[in-house]
Design a protein around this motif. Structure first.
Motif, PDB file in Angstrom:
ATOM      1  N   GLU A 145      13.226  10.611   1.069  1.00 53.52           N
ATOM      2  CA  GLU A 145      11.821  11.031   1.146  1.00 53.52           C
ATOM      3  C   GLU A 145      11.128  10.819  -0.201  1.00 53.52           C
ATOM      4  N   THR A 146       9.854  10.463  -0.130  1.00 50.09           N
ATOM      5  CA  THR A 146       8.979  10.464  -1.302  1.00 50.09           C
ATOM      6  C   THR A 146       8.152  11.741  -1.271  1.00 50.09           C
ATOM      7  N   HIS A 147       8.131  12.469  -2.377  1.00 48.46           N
ATOM      8  CA  HIS A 147       7.361  13.710  -2.466  1.00 48.46           C
ATOM      9  C   HIS A 147       6.147  13.490  -3.366  1.00 48.46           C
ATOM     10  N   LEU A 148       5.008  14.007  -2.947  1.00 47.05           N
ATOM     11  CA  LEU A 148       3.749  13.784  -3.642  1.00 47.05           C
ATOM     12  C   LEU A 148       3.117  15.118  -4.034  1.00 47.05           C
ATOM     13  N   GLU A 149       2.609  15.157  -5.257  1.00 47.44           N
ATOM     14  CA  GLU A 149       1.969  16.375  -5.780  1.00 47.44           C
ATOM     15  C   GLU A 149       0.495  16.095  -6.036  1.00 47.44           C
ATOM     16  N   PHE A 150      -0.372  16.900  -5.429  1.00 46.80           N
ATOM     17  CA  PHE A 150      -1.814  16.703  -5.548  1.00 46.80           C
ATOM     18  C   PHE A 150      -2.422  17.659  -6.581  1.00 46.80           C
ATOM     19  N   PRO A 151      -3.476  17.215  -7.268  1.00 47.24           N
ATOM     20  CA  PRO A 151      -4.111  18.061  -8.293  1.00 47.24           C
ATOM     21  C   PRO A 151      -5.065  19.074  -7.675  1.00 47.24           C
ATOM     22  N   VAL A 152      -4.527  20.195  -7.238  1.00 48.69           N
ATOM     23  CA  VAL A 152      -5.342  21.223  -6.577  1.00 48.69           C
ATOM     24  C   VAL A 152      -5.058  22.580  -7.222  1.00 48.69           C
ATOM     25  N   LEU A 153      -6.107  23.232  -7.703  1.00 52.44           N
ATOM     26  CA  LEU A 153      -5.979  24.579  -8.263  1.00 52.44           C
ATOM     27  C   LEU A 153      -6.218  25.646  -7.205  1.00 52.44           C
ATOM     28  N   GLN A 154      -7.035  25.301  -6.203  1.00 54.03           N
ATOM     29  CA  GLN A 154      -7.392  26.283  -5.177  1.00 54.03           C
ATOM     30  C   GLN A 154      -7.676  25.560  -3.867  1.00 54.03           C
ATOM     31  N   TYR A 155      -6.945  25.917  -2.812  1.00 55.79           N
ATOM     32  CA  TYR A 155      -7.186  25.336  -1.499  1.00 55.79           C
ATOM     33  C   TYR A 155      -8.240  26.154  -0.759  1.00 55.79           C
ATOM     34  N   PRO A 156      -9.037  25.519   0.093  1.00 59.47           N
ATOM     35  CA  PRO A 156     -10.035  26.268   0.868  1.00 59.47           C
ATOM     36  C   PRO A 156      -9.363  27.143   1.917  1.00 59.47           C
ATOM     37  N   THR A 157      -9.980  28.269   2.209  1.00 62.63           N
ATOM     38  CA  THR A 157      -9.466  29.147   3.258  1.00 62.63           C
ATOM     39  C   THR A 157     -10.111  28.822   4.608  1.00 62.63           C
ATOM     40  N   LYS A 158     -11.359  28.361   4.557  1.00 58.88           N
ATOM     41  CA  LYS A 158     -12.065  27.934   5.760  1.00 58.88           C
ATOM     42  C   LYS A 158     -12.898  26.717   5.377  1.00 58.88           C
ATOM     43  N   VAL A 159     -12.535  25.562   5.914  1.00 54.54           N
ATOM     44  CA  VAL A 159     -13.101  24.289   5.458  1.00 54.54           C
ATOM     45  C   VAL A 159     -14.538  24.096   5.945  1.00 54.54           C
ATOM     46  N   GLY A 189      -5.700  13.904  -0.537  1.00 51.86           N
ATOM     47  CA  GLY A 189      -6.086  12.811   0.335  1.00 51.86           C
ATOM     48  C   GLY A 189      -7.236  12.063  -0.301  1.00 51.86           C
ATOM     49  N   GLN A 190      -8.311  11.883   0.442  1.00 52.46           N
ATOM     50  CA  GLN A 190      -9.545  11.319  -0.106  1.00 52.46           C
ATOM     51  C   GLN A 190     -10.655  12.370  -0.142  1.00 52.46           C
ATOM     52  N   TYR A 191     -10.253  13.628  -0.261  1.00 54.09           N
ATOM     53  CA  TYR A 191     -11.196  14.739  -0.259  1.00 54.09           C
ATOM     54  C   TYR A 191     -11.333  15.390  -1.627  1.00 54.09           C
ATOM     55  N   LEU A 192     -12.573  15.690  -2.000  1.00 51.02           N
ATOM     56  CA  LEU A 192     -12.842  16.592  -3.108  1.00 51.02           C
ATOM     57  C   LEU A 192     -12.930  18.001  -2.535  1.00 51.02           C
ATOM     58  N   ILE A 193     -12.302  18.963  -3.208  1.00 51.87           N
ATOM     59  CA  ILE A 193     -12.258  20.350  -2.744  1.00 51.87           C
ATOM     60  C   ILE A 193     -13.014  21.226  -3.742  1.00 51.87           C
ATOM     61  N   PHE A 194     -13.987  21.997  -3.245  1.00 51.85           N
ATOM     62  CA  PHE A 194     -14.821  22.823  -4.113  1.00 51.85           C
ATOM     63  C   PHE A 194     -14.535  24.310  -3.928  1.00 51.85           C
ATOM     64  N   GLN A 222       0.801  -1.221   0.000  1.00 51.41           N
ATOM     65  CA  GLN A 222       0.000   0.000   0.000  1.00 51.41           C
ATOM     66  C   GLN A 222       0.835   1.274   0.000  1.00 51.41           C
ATOM     67  N   VAL A 223       2.146   1.126  -0.222  1.00 45.82           N
ATOM     68  CA  VAL A 223       3.025   2.299  -0.405  1.00 45.82           C
ATOM     69  C   VAL A 223       3.115   2.588  -1.901  1.00 45.82           C
ATOM     70  N   PRO A 224       2.849   3.845  -2.351  1.00 45.35           N
ATOM     71  CA  PRO A 224       2.567   5.068  -1.578  1.00 45.35           C
ATOM     72  C   PRO A 224       1.084   5.371  -1.408  1.00 45.35           C
ATOM     73  N   THR A 225       0.201   4.402  -1.748  1.00 44.08           N
ATOM     74  CA  THR A 225      -1.238   4.667  -1.704  1.00 44.08           C
ATOM     75  C   THR A 225      -1.689   5.209  -0.356  1.00 44.08           C
ATOM     76  N   ARG A 226      -1.178   4.609   0.713  1.00 48.27           N
ATOM     77  CA  ARG A 226      -1.574   5.045   2.058  1.00 48.27           C
ATOM     78  C   ARG A 226      -1.205   6.501   2.287  1.00 48.27           C
ATOM     79  N   TRP A 227      -0.034   6.906   1.828  1.00 47.32           N
ATOM     80  CA  TRP A 227       0.402   8.293   2.017  1.00 47.32           C
ATOM     81  C   TRP A 227      -0.476   9.253   1.212  1.00 47.32           C
ATOM     82  N   ILE A 228      -0.835   8.836   0.011  1.00 47.20           N
ATOM     83  CA  ILE A 228      -1.716   9.660  -0.821  1.00 47.20           C
ATOM     84  C   ILE A 228      -3.055   9.835  -0.127  1.00 47.20           C
TER      85      ILE A 228
END
Length: 264
Positions: free
Chosen positions: A204-218, A238-243, A124-130
């Motif tokens: 170290e393993t470095h991971l890049e996530f597909p995010v154009l905009q992070y939330p300011t207040k979740v 992670g396992q989150y969709l961000i709107f 499950q490496v690197p799936t768990r970290w993702i």
């Protein structure tokens, strides 16, 4: 585009950025391709991931009856130190427990909000970290069974955290750390039974996530309270969709929920 089916945790594929997939019966969706598009999520019902019945989901995608009965929801899943298959002792189903517990496991450091220690099967490496939204991670030991990984994690938890602050992770309020240095500092606390399995020369393993905009207040989407939601998808971590409106939707915690998904 329209999809319908029961939610299971998103499947991932390592890349720059990581690729995310929602799997439905007979179909799948690459979520990276719908970032910046409008998604409408509609709650339809429940489907236990074990028995398939339309029953309220209790935990981990299972109804209450299944959660307290099936081997894949035993206490040793969340607390690896409780594993007993190496002693030939059954919890719920010894054949299943041997299959899962008696294989190589990794104890690791991951940095998603702050540095934390964790356990996962080597496969499950690197799936768990993702899934945890870690932007960097490193292995500490590779042991031959889940029990040794569990007692190592317990020993290290006295000196470093084992929880992720999911709000901090989603707002990307994170700092790069020297995980090699941290791993070496923790070496002295590894239990005697696992000291021979310490990994010395990895990076170290470095991971890049597909995010154009992070939330300011979740704001977390709860399908039981908000059965229909619509918003523009801005990223996945992670396992989150961000709107766009700061709403986040945890796919993993909604496993077993049947939804309709409309993309426009």
């Amino acid at each position: 585009m329209q999809y319908q089916g029961v939610l299971r945790k998103m499947q991932t594929e390592i890349g720059n950025p990581i690729q995310y997939y929602l799997l439905f019966d007979g179909d799948f969706l690459n979520l990276n391709q719908v970032i910046n598009k409008n998604l409408k999520i509609r709650f339809i019902g429940h489907q236990c991931l074990n028995c398939g019945e339309d029953r309220p989901i209790y935990r981990q995608g299972f109804c209450k009856n299944c959660f307290f009965d099936i081997p894949s929801a035993g206490d040793w899943i969340m607390r690896p130190e409780l594993s007993t298959a190496h002693l030939d002792q059954e919890d719920r189903d010894l054949e299943y427990e041997k299959k899962v517990q008696l294989q190589p496991h990794i104890v690791y450091l991951a940095n998603s909000s702050t540095i934390k220690v964790g356990v996962t099967r080597k496969t499950q490496v690197p799936t768990r970290w993702i899934d945890q939204g870690a932007h960097e991670a490193i292995e500490i030991v590779e042991v031959p069974n889940r029990y040794l990984a569990g007692i190592t994690e317990v020993a290290l938890k006295d000196h470093i955290g084992d929880k992720t602050n999911w709000r901090k992770m989603l707002t990307n309020d994170v700092v790069d750390e020297d995980l090699v240095e941290q791993r070496n500092k923790l070496r002295q606390y590894i239990p005697k039974e696992a000291t021979d399995y310490f990994i010395e020369n990895n990076k170290e393993t470095h991971l890049e996530f597909p995010v154009l905009q992070y939330p300011t207040k979740v704001k977390s989407l709860n399908l039981d309270k908000t059965p229909v939601y619509q918003g523009i998808l801005k990223g996945i971590k992670g396992q989150y969709l961000i709107f766009e409106d700061n709403t986040v939707f945890n796919i993993r915690s909604n496993e077993g929920y049947v939804i309709g998904l409309e993309i426009s």
